[in-house]
Design an enzyme around this catalytic site. Structure first.
Site, PDB file in Angstrom:
ATOM      1  N   ASN A 130      28.069  31.215  63.742  1.00 59.30           N
ATOM      2  CA  ASN A 130      27.406  32.199  64.584  1.00 59.30           C
ATOM      3  C   ASN A 130      26.799  31.454  65.759  1.00 59.30           C
ATOM      4  OD1 ASN A 130      25.899  34.349  65.690  1.00 59.30           O
ATOM      5  ND2 ASN A 130      24.136  33.846  64.409  1.00 59.30           N
ATOM      6  N   MET A 166      25.432  36.729  68.443  1.00 64.24           N
ATOM      7  CA  MET A 166      26.868  36.715  68.665  1.00 64.24           C
ATOM      8  C   MET A 166      27.631  37.199  67.450  1.00 64.24           C
ATOM      9  SD  MET A 166      27.857  33.540  71.039  1.00 64.24           S
ATOM     10  CE  MET A 166      27.180  33.431  72.679  1.00 64.24           C
ATOM     11  N   CYS A 167      27.144  36.861  66.256  1.00 61.24           N
ATOM     12  CA  CYS A 167      27.785  37.268  65.012  1.00 61.24           C
ATOM     13  C   CYS A 167      26.713  37.282  63.936  1.00 61.24           C
ATOM     14  CB  CYS A 167      28.900  36.297  64.602  1.00 61.24           C
ATOM     15  SG  CYS A 167      30.185  36.033  65.847  1.00 61.24           S
ATOM     16  N   ARG A 168      27.084  37.713  62.754  1.00 65.60           N
ATOM     17  CA  ARG A 168      26.233  37.632  61.569  1.00 65.60           C
ATOM     18  C   ARG A 168      27.111  37.176  60.410  1.00 65.60           C
ATOM     19  NH1 ARG A 168      20.937  37.588  62.697  1.00 65.60           N
ATOM     20  NH2 ARG A 168      22.018  36.082  64.024  1.00 65.60           N
TER      21      ARG A 168
END
Length: 279
Positions: free
Chosen positions: A116, A1-3
């Protein structure tokens, strides 16, 4: 989803990690091999403490909805400032719109928070969790993400006094509300929290299959392992990095944080503690 990545140690230009490493955060925004999504181009953020801010200083923020790989301001800023503790995050939106107020990290007083992962079926649980936020904190929620609600819920439940206990209560509440709405696995993620002095990095999911999380080994150990790597000489003896995925391919540089664990980084180094581990 994110970093995301978090740095703590001697003052360092964020570009050293955000831009200049083999698998930098900006590189991961284009290609994230260990991420749930390979591309994280829905905005980014940078939060940093000044050298003399300490635990009582208010961190600065820079947010943009530009893809991190395409933002010249990020390159200019990350090469101009130095900070002993900073957060950086690239976003892959999972529902809430692409806008600056939805970019991580989030700030309250001297605290930074980023995440995240996500809350499953957030639309179903959003009302209950948002209404659990202290009324004095509610006006500080500017965006529409589950992450920002979790941050303010943790503040409500005592984050400023005991971050581990507050995050335990927050995740437990999110799971209880999720189960009440028939969500089988409500919580997924890795979470970073700091007061400007200490860094807490949590890895947990209701399903026991959390997003990846790593931290660097001690610099002295790395310099002994790789005396020929000139780049390692740029880091002071107290430099540590916590990351969603390794920034290079050198064996032993990044160590995986175990499932259901909080890694606490203070002046004496890392300390791992079980976090919501199954009984």
């Amino acid at each position: 989803m994110c970093r995301w990545l978090a740095y703590s140690g001697e003052p360092l230009r964020p570009a050293t990690l955000v831009l200049d490493t083999q698998h930098s955060l900006v590189a991961q925004s284009l290609n994230s091999p260990l991420g749930a999504e390979p591309v994280n181009g829905d905005g980014f953020g940078l939060g940093w403490y000044s050298g003399d801010a300490g635990a009582t200083g208010t961190p600065a923020l820079f947010h943009s909805i530009e893809p991190a790989w395409n933002d010249q301001n990020l390159r200019e800023l990350s090469r101009a400032i130095e900070s002993p503790l900073f957060f950086s995050h690239v976003r892959a939106a999972a529902g809430p719109p692409i806008q600056q107020t939805n970019c991580h990290p989030f700030r309250y007083e001297n605290w930074l928070f980023m995440h995240n992962g996500g809350l499953a079926d957030f639309d179903a649980v959003k009302r209950d969790l948002t209404f659990a936020v202290d009324p004095s904190l509610y006006p500080h929620i500017k965006g529409t993400t589950d992450s920002e609600v979790l941050f303010h819920l943790a503040l409500t439940l005592g984050l400023r006094d005991d971050p581990v206990a507050a995050m335990t209560k927050t995740i437990r509440m999110a799971e209880e509300v999720g189960h009440a709405h028939h969500v089988p696995f409500p919580v997924q993620g890795t979470f970073a929290v700091s007061d400007g002095t200490t860094l807490w990095a949590f890895r947990y999911s209701s399903q026991g299959r959390s997003r990846t999380l790593f931290h660097s080994a001690d610099v002295a150990t790395l310099q002994e392992m790789y005396p020929e790597v000139e780049r390692l000489r740029a880091f002071g003896p107290h430099a540590h990095v916590v990351v969603s995925e390794p920034l290079n391919d050198l064996p032993g540089v990044f160590l995986e944080v175990p499932e259901s664990t909080v890694a606490v980084l203070d002046g004496s180094g890392y300390h791992h503690r079980p976090f919501l581990a199954a009984d």
